[in-house]
Design a protein around this motif. Structure first.
Motif, PDB file in Angstrom:
ATOM      1  N   GLU A 152       2.631  -6.787  -9.208  1.00 19.93           N
ATOM      2  CA  GLU A 152       1.357  -7.463  -9.480  1.00 19.93           C
ATOM      3  C   GLU A 152       1.583  -8.762 -10.241  1.00 19.93           C
ATOM      4  O   GLU A 152       0.861  -9.749 -10.027  1.00 19.93           O
ATOM      5  N   GLU A 153       2.575  -8.786 -11.122  1.00 18.01           N
ATOM      6  CA  GLU A 153       2.908 -10.032 -11.834  1.00 18.01           C
ATOM      7  C   GLU A 153       3.368 -11.116 -10.862  1.00 18.01           C
ATOM      8  O   GLU A 153       3.184 -12.310 -11.113  1.00 18.01           O
ATOM      9  N   ALA A 154       3.958 -10.691  -9.750  1.00 17.18           N
ATOM     10  CA  ALA A 154       4.403 -11.635  -8.722  1.00 17.18           C
ATOM     11  C   ALA A 154       3.265 -12.067  -7.794  1.00 17.18           C
ATOM     12  O   ALA A 154       3.481 -12.832  -6.854  1.00 17.18           O
ATOM     13  N   GLY A 155       2.060 -11.564  -8.049  1.00 14.70           N
ATOM     14  CA  GLY A 155       0.890 -11.965  -7.260  1.00 14.70           C
ATOM     15  C   GLY A 155       0.690 -11.168  -5.985  1.00 14.70           C
ATOM     16  O   GLY A 155      -0.081 -11.571  -5.102  1.00 14.70           O
ATOM     17  N   ILE A 156       1.357 -10.010  -5.876  1.00 16.65           N
ATOM     18  CA  ILE A 156       1.208  -9.167  -4.688  1.00 16.65           C
ATOM     19  C   ILE A 156       0.209  -8.062  -4.987  1.00 16.65           C
ATOM     20  O   ILE A 156       0.302  -7.381  -6.009  1.00 16.65           O
ATOM     21  N   HIS A 157      -0.729  -7.903  -4.098  1.00 18.42           N
ATOM     22  CA  HIS A 157      -1.815  -6.932  -4.272  1.00 18.42           C
ATOM     23  C   HIS A 157      -1.264  -5.516  -4.110  1.00 18.42           C
ATOM     24  O   HIS A 157      -0.539  -5.236  -3.151  1.00 18.42           O
ATOM     25  N   PHE A 158      -1.612  -4.615  -5.043  1.00 16.29           N
ATOM     26  CA  PHE A 158      -1.188  -3.212  -4.966  1.00 16.29           C
ATOM     27  C   PHE A 158      -2.385  -2.328  -4.649  1.00 16.29           C
ATOM     28  O   PHE A 158      -3.444  -2.455  -5.257  1.00 16.29           O
ATOM     29  N   LEU A 159      -2.201  -1.413  -3.697  1.00 17.71           N
ATOM     30  CA  LEU A 159      -3.271  -0.537  -3.240  1.00 17.71           C
ATOM     31  C   LEU A 159      -2.735   0.879  -3.074  1.00 17.71           C
ATOM     32  O   LEU A 159      -1.668   1.085  -2.501  1.00 17.71           O
ATOM     33  N   ALA A 183       0.844  -1.196   0.000  1.00 15.43           N
ATOM     34  CA  ALA A 183       0.000   0.000   0.000  1.00 15.43           C
ATOM     35  C   ALA A 183       0.878   1.245   0.000  1.00 15.43           C
ATOM     36  O   ALA A 183       1.781   1.368   0.833  1.00 15.43           O
ATOM     37  N   SER A 184       0.619   2.136  -0.943  1.00 14.79           N
ATOM     38  CA  SER A 184       1.452   3.337  -1.058  1.00 14.79           C
ATOM     39  C   SER A 184       0.611   4.605  -1.015  1.00 14.79           C
ATOM     40  O   SER A 184      -0.418   4.702  -1.676  1.00 14.79           O
TER      41      SER A 184
END
Length: 280
Positions: free
Chosen positions: A34-41, A8-9
Motif C-alpha cells: 500500500e505504501e507503494a501505491g498498490i491497491h489491496f483487496l 487481491a488475496s
C-alpha cells in the motif's frame, strides 16, 4: 509483473493457515504494498461478520469482496454491493439441514446465522468425524462461535438478506448429493474446502465481482494479481493472467495456474508481494 495496480488475496488457506493464523510477514508485506501505491483487496468466501473478525484479528483495514463475490464491503464496514439468494432456496436448505442433521451457516447482510446451539454443533461435528475419518480435535468447531451468531431462529434467517448458504462438515458423498439436488436451480455451487459446500446466487463469483470492481477503478485485468488456493478461487485464477496459487493448493488447481508461490504457512502472500515490488 510490471505495472500492477491491484493485489487481491483470498483469506482462508491463502493469507491464513492453521486456526486462522496470519503471519506478521504477510501483514507487513501488505503495508509495503500500500505504501507503494498498490491497491489491496481481500476476496473471500467469508460473509461480512467473518471479514470483520479476520481484519480485527489481523489488524488490517481493507475493502473486501465477500461471500464468494456476492457482496462488497468498504473499509468502513458498509455493504456497497450485494447479490441475494431467493427465499425459496433458503427454505429448501433449511429443510435439508434439519432432515440430514447438518450444520449450515447462512451468510446474510446483517449477520451470519446458525440455527443450532453449540452442543448440537459439537454433536454434528462429532458425527461428521465418525463418517469421514477426520481427527475430532483437528478442526474443533469452536471457531463457528467467532464468525457466526448461533442459536438463531429460522425467522432470523428469513428476515435477513442471505447471499450464501454454507453447509459445514459434510462428506464427499453429501456434496455429490447436494450438487444433484440443486443442479436445476439458477445457482452457483462451489466449495472453499474439502468439507464444505456453498450455495450462491448465479450472478456472483469472485471473478465476476472482481472484474466489476476493477472496472470501477479503471484498472485493466492485466494490472491485477489475484492469489488463491481452492475451487472457489478457480474462476478468478483463470480470469487474471497474473494469478498465483500458494503451494498448499491441490495439484488439480496448481496444474491450471502457471505461478506457484510458497505455501500459506511459509508466507506465500508475502513472497508474491516481494516479487511485485522487485519488478516495479
Amino acid at each position: 509483473m510490471k505495472n500492477i495496480k491491484l493485489f487481491a488475496s483470498d483469506i482462508d488457506g491463502t493469507f491464513t493457515y492453521f486456526n486462522n493464523y496470519t503471519s506478521k510477514k504477510n501483514i507487513e508485506a501488505v503495508k509495503k504494498l500500500e505504501e507503494a501505491g498498490i491497491h489491496f483487496l481481500l476476496c473471500s468466501g467469508r460473509g461480512s461478520k467473518g471479514l470483520h473478525w479476520f481484519m480485527n484479528d489481523a489488524g488490517l483495514k481493507a475493502n473486501c469482496i465477500g461471500s464468494n463475490g456476492n457482496l462488497i464491503m468498504n473499509k468502513e464496514g458498509e455493504i456497497i454491493f450485494k447479490n441475494i439468494i431467493p427465499t425459496d432456496v433458503v427454505k429448501k436448505v433449511m429443510k435439508m439441514a434439519e432432515e440430514m442433521e447438518l450444520i449450515v451457516a447462512y451468510h446474510g447482510i446483517k449477520d451470519v446465522h446458525v440455527t443450532l446451539n453449540f452442543e448440537d454443533i459439537k454433536k454434528r461435528h462429532h458425527d461428521y468425524c465418525l463418517r469421514s475419518g477426520e481427527d475430532l480435535l483437528k478442526d474443533e468447531p469452536s471457531w463457528i462461535k467467532e464468525v457466526a451468531n448461533i442459536e438463531k431462529t429460522d425467522e432470523d434467517v428469513l428476515n435477513d438478506e442471505i447471499c450464501e448458504c454454507e453447509f459445514i462438515y459434510v462428506t464427499d458423498e453429501q456434496i455429490e448429493y447436494f450438487n444433484e439436488c440443486f443442479k436445476d436451480e439458477r445457482l452457483k455451487l462451489t466449495s472453499s474446502g474439502h468439507n464444505n459446500f456453498e450455495i450462491l446466487p448465479i450472478e456472483g463469483g469472485k471473478d465476476v465481482t472482481l472484474l466489476k470492481y476493477c472496472e470501477s477503478l479503471n484498472i485493466d485485468r492485466s494490472e491485477v494479481v489475484f492469489v488463491g488456493d481452492n475451487k472457489n478461487d478457480l474462476d478468478a485464477l483463470l480470469a487474471f493472467e497474473n494469478s498465483w496459487v500458494v503451494g498448499n493448493a491441490s495439484d488439480e488447481i496448481k496444474k491450471l495456474v502457471k505461478n506457484v508461490a510458497p505455501r500459506n504457512d511459509e508466507d506465500g502472500v508475502a513472497y508474491i508481494i516481494e516479487e511485485i515490488l522487485k519488478n516495479r
